[in-house]
Design an enzyme around this catalytic site. Structure first.
Site, short mmCIF file in Angstrom:
data_model
loop_
_atom_site.label_atom_id
_atom_site.label_comp_id
_atom_site.label_asym_id
_atom_site.label_seq_id
_atom_site.Cartn_x
_atom_site.Cartn_y
_atom_site.Cartn_z
N ALA A 118 -41.08 -57.40 34.11
CA ALA A 118 -40.44 -57.17 32.82
C ALA A 118 -39.62 -58.38 32.40
O ALA A 118 -39.02 -59.06 33.24
CB ALA A 118 -39.55 -55.93 32.88
N GLY A 175 -36.51 -60.62 30.80
CA GLY A 175 -35.06 -60.49 30.94
C GLY A 175 -34.58 -61.04 32.27
O GLY A 175 -35.37 -61.52 33.09
N ILE A 176 -33.28 -60.97 32.48
CA ILE A 176 -32.68 -61.44 33.72
C ILE A 176 -33.06 -60.49 34.86
O ILE A 176 -32.87 -59.29 34.76
CB ILE A 176 -31.15 -61.52 33.59
N GLY A 198 -32.87 -58.34 38.12
CA GLY A 198 -31.76 -57.66 38.77
C GLY A 198 -31.70 -57.96 40.26
O GLY A 198 -32.70 -58.35 40.87
N LYS A 206 -39.27 -49.04 37.68
CA LYS A 206 -38.18 -49.66 38.44
C LYS A 206 -38.31 -49.30 39.92
O LYS A 206 -38.36 -48.12 40.27
CB LYS A 206 -36.82 -49.21 37.89
N ASP A 230 -32.24 -41.25 30.48
CA ASP A 230 -32.79 -40.36 31.50
C ASP A 230 -33.89 -41.10 32.25
O ASP A 230 -34.54 -42.00 31.72
CB ASP A 230 -33.36 -39.11 30.83
#
Length: 611
Positions: free
Chosen positions: A327, A329-330, A332, A348, A383
């Site tokens: 994905a 973006g930064i 995690g 995730k 959610d």
């Protein structure tokens, strides 16, 4: 005792008995589910908010408990030798027969799958053993005569004001209204303002679902007006004022506002439904862009929502050809996140190891996600759907993603032939990371969007605080922007209760050496939080600083956080309204609790899409 007969063409008494045990297990589950939903009415009437919250949290676990009870019963009564392939085939056929006149057949099928998948190894999940597709139709299931799915009213015959009052009184709430006549008059005025004085068609009517929708401190009347070939959804919230009397707080007509009320970022409603599929069908006419999976979920039937979501996902996979990829973006420190670009969700996976400064475990992270599942999300936490042993076609994964999974989560990664098995993952609605959204607004010189982002970011934090949630890591990358341009928190590994935090001011340095030290010269406890430090990480951009200080400077003070913590400790349940303040009716005795609500949408709001 007379033994129930079973069809002669099906020879296994064991299969019949197991099918009956599973059906009885589901019936017990749904009986308790409805009982809790009915009790929500009594909690609302008495203003017993803590009891209502506790009941809502406990109801989430009902399904898994009943499944485990059923599995334990079957494992105690039958050996592996009893459960042959022939028994499994007949078991499903017997079960189908038992659902022919059932009021919740789709839920019972999902319960059957849950029980069977707890007993069978995944390599034995044959389509003929479980319900891969629904078998029993949910169309036109009859409800009891005393409890139709919805009631119909005819304002052309009875008059609009009388009809609206009758709609409210038919729910027979055992609590006094402050001034029902006044409130009905205001609702009537909104109706006339919304629909004008156009021609009344012969089919002019108002349809209202027979059960109230309870959540937090509100009860909601859900219905639609019909005139000719047009339908007009509406929702009327019922609240308590400061004197404990009932008021009609407003009426929602705007489809965007109704969609947000039913958002995936909110706690589940408690609704007494004999035929849940009929409620879902009715709600889909109000929310045509919202998938059935999300409607079942927001009604508290999250397992059915998971089932339908997974079927939708498999259909999408079958009719698409793009590849799963890391994905944007930064990245995690705790989660490895990947996505299918054509699918509006992200996947995730918890990593096997976490670099400093993260000090956590997989078990603790799962605990945090479970906390969010059980907690009131107040429209500000996404959610999640939790799955185990999910199979993906290997050919659809980029080599870069496969390498990342093997490196960061080898214990959860497995290959079986042409399939990749992820042993545990979470699925969330995809959003634009707030840091990217703010950066793009800054580059484009869009100050209105930049200010809206910071205003919403602060509002999101304040609404989380009202629900006793401290995000932990407040960096913008941990928040997302929905298609309604609302800010939602989605990184839960450092989440804490506000009441567990110790909010402090940084002590003054006693000398120059302490002031210039690279490390803090003062002791820091595990739960210590220093709000004045937030600015160092959040306000490096001058424009962002300007808008943050304009709207949310109080978030940088210990006094703000400590005051909110004290209110929670004092037993105050804050009002967090899922609709804008400016549409509320004015009542002299409205709640004395400071309101936290969604801000008025800015003029650059995108076209309505599903949230």
């Amino acid at each position: 005792m007379i033994q129930a007969a079973f069809p002669k063409l099906l020879r296994s008494q064991i299969a019949f008995d197991i099918a009956r045990t599973i059906r009885d297990g589901f019936d017990k589950h749904y009986r308790l589910f409805r009982q809790t939903s009915r009790q929500a009415k009594a909690h609302f009437e008495r203003g017993a908010w803590r009891e209502a919250q506790q009941a809502a949290r406990e109801r989430i676990d009902f399904y898994d408990r009943r499944v485990q009870e059923c599995v334990q019963t079957l494992e105690d009564e039958y050996s592996d030798a009893d459960l042959t392939d022939e028994v499994w085939r007949e078991l499903k056929l017997h079960y189908i027969g038992m659902l022919s006149d059932h009021k919740q057949p789709e839920l019972a099928e999902t319960f059957f799958n849950s029980v069977c998948c707890n007993i069978l190894h995944r390599s034995y999940f044959h389509n003929e053993f479980i319900f891969v597709r629904p078998v029993v139709s949910t169309e036109y299931i009859e409800t009891g005569e005393l409890a139709p799915t919805y009631r119909v009213y005819y304002p052309g015959t009875d008059g609009l004001r009388f009809t609206l009052k009758r709609i409210v009184t038919n729910f027979q709430l055992d609590a006094k209204f402050d001034n029902l006549a006044r409130d009905v008059e205001q609702v009537e005025a909104r109706f006339r303002e919304q629909f004008g004085a156009g021609r009344t068609e012969p089919n002019n009517q108002i349809q209202v679902l027979s059960s109230l929708f309870f959540r937090n401190k509100g009860a909601y009347i859900v219905g639609k007006g019909i005139n000719g070939n047009k339908e007009y959804p509406f929702v009327v919230p019922i609240l308590h004022n400061r004197d404990g009397e009932l008021i009609l707080d407003t009426v929602l007509f705007d489809q965007e506002q109704i969609t947000i009320l039913f958002s995936f970022t909110r706690a589940y409603f408690l609704v007494d439904m004999e035929v849940p599929s009929a409620y879902v069908q009715f709600l889909r006419t109000l929310l045509p862009r919202k998938p059935r999976s999300e409607i079942y979920t927001i009604l508290g039937l999250q397992k059915q929502g998971k089932t339908l979501f997974y079927r939708d996902y498999l259909q999408h996979l079958k009719h698409s050809s793009d590849q799963f990829e890391i994905a944007p973006g930064i990245k995690g420190l705790v989660m490895l996140v990947f996505a299918l670009p054509s699918f509006p969700y992200v996947f995730k996976v918890i990593k096997d190891f976490y670099p400093p400064p993260k000090d956590t475990t997989r078990a603790l992270i799962k605990e945090k996600y479970l906390l969010v599942k059980h907690h009131d999300r107040v429209g500000r936490m996404a959610d999640t759907l939790e799955y185990s042993n999910v199979a993906f076609p290997r050919e659809r994964f980029t080599e870069e993603l496969i390498a990342e999974l093997k490196h960061f989560a080898p214990s959860l990664y497995e290959e079986e032939g042409e399939k990749i098995i992820i042993k545990h993952l979470y699925i969330e609605r995809r959003m634009v990371p707030l840091n990217m959204w703010l950066s793009n607004a800054d580059k484009d010189g869009n100050d209105a969007q930049l200010e809206h982002g910071i205003l919403e970011y602060g509002n999101a934090i304040k609404e989380l605080v009202a629900a006793n949630i401290f995000p932990g890591d407040m960096l913008y990358k941990n928040f997302g922007v929905t298609r309604h341009q609302r800010i939602v928190f989605y990184d839960y590994d450092e989440i804490e209760y506000i009441t567990d935090c110790n909010f402090r001011d940084i002590p003054e340095a006693r000398n120059e050496e302490e002031e210039m030290a690279s490390e803090p010269w003062y002791p820091i406890g595990k739960h210590d939080v220093f709000p004045e430090q937030f600015g160092r990480f959040l306000l490096g951009n001058a424009k962002i600083r300007k808008y943050f200080m304009k709207h949310h400077a109080d978030l940088l003070t210990r006094e703000y956080w400590q005051a909110r913590k004290q209110r929670i400790l004092d037993g105050v349940v804050e009002d967090v309204y899922p609709y804008p303040q400016h549409i509320r009716f004015f009542h002299e005795n409205q709640s004395n609790i400071p309101a936290v609500s969604i801000p008025v949408p800015p003029p650059f709001m995108e076209t309505l899409e599903n949230e």
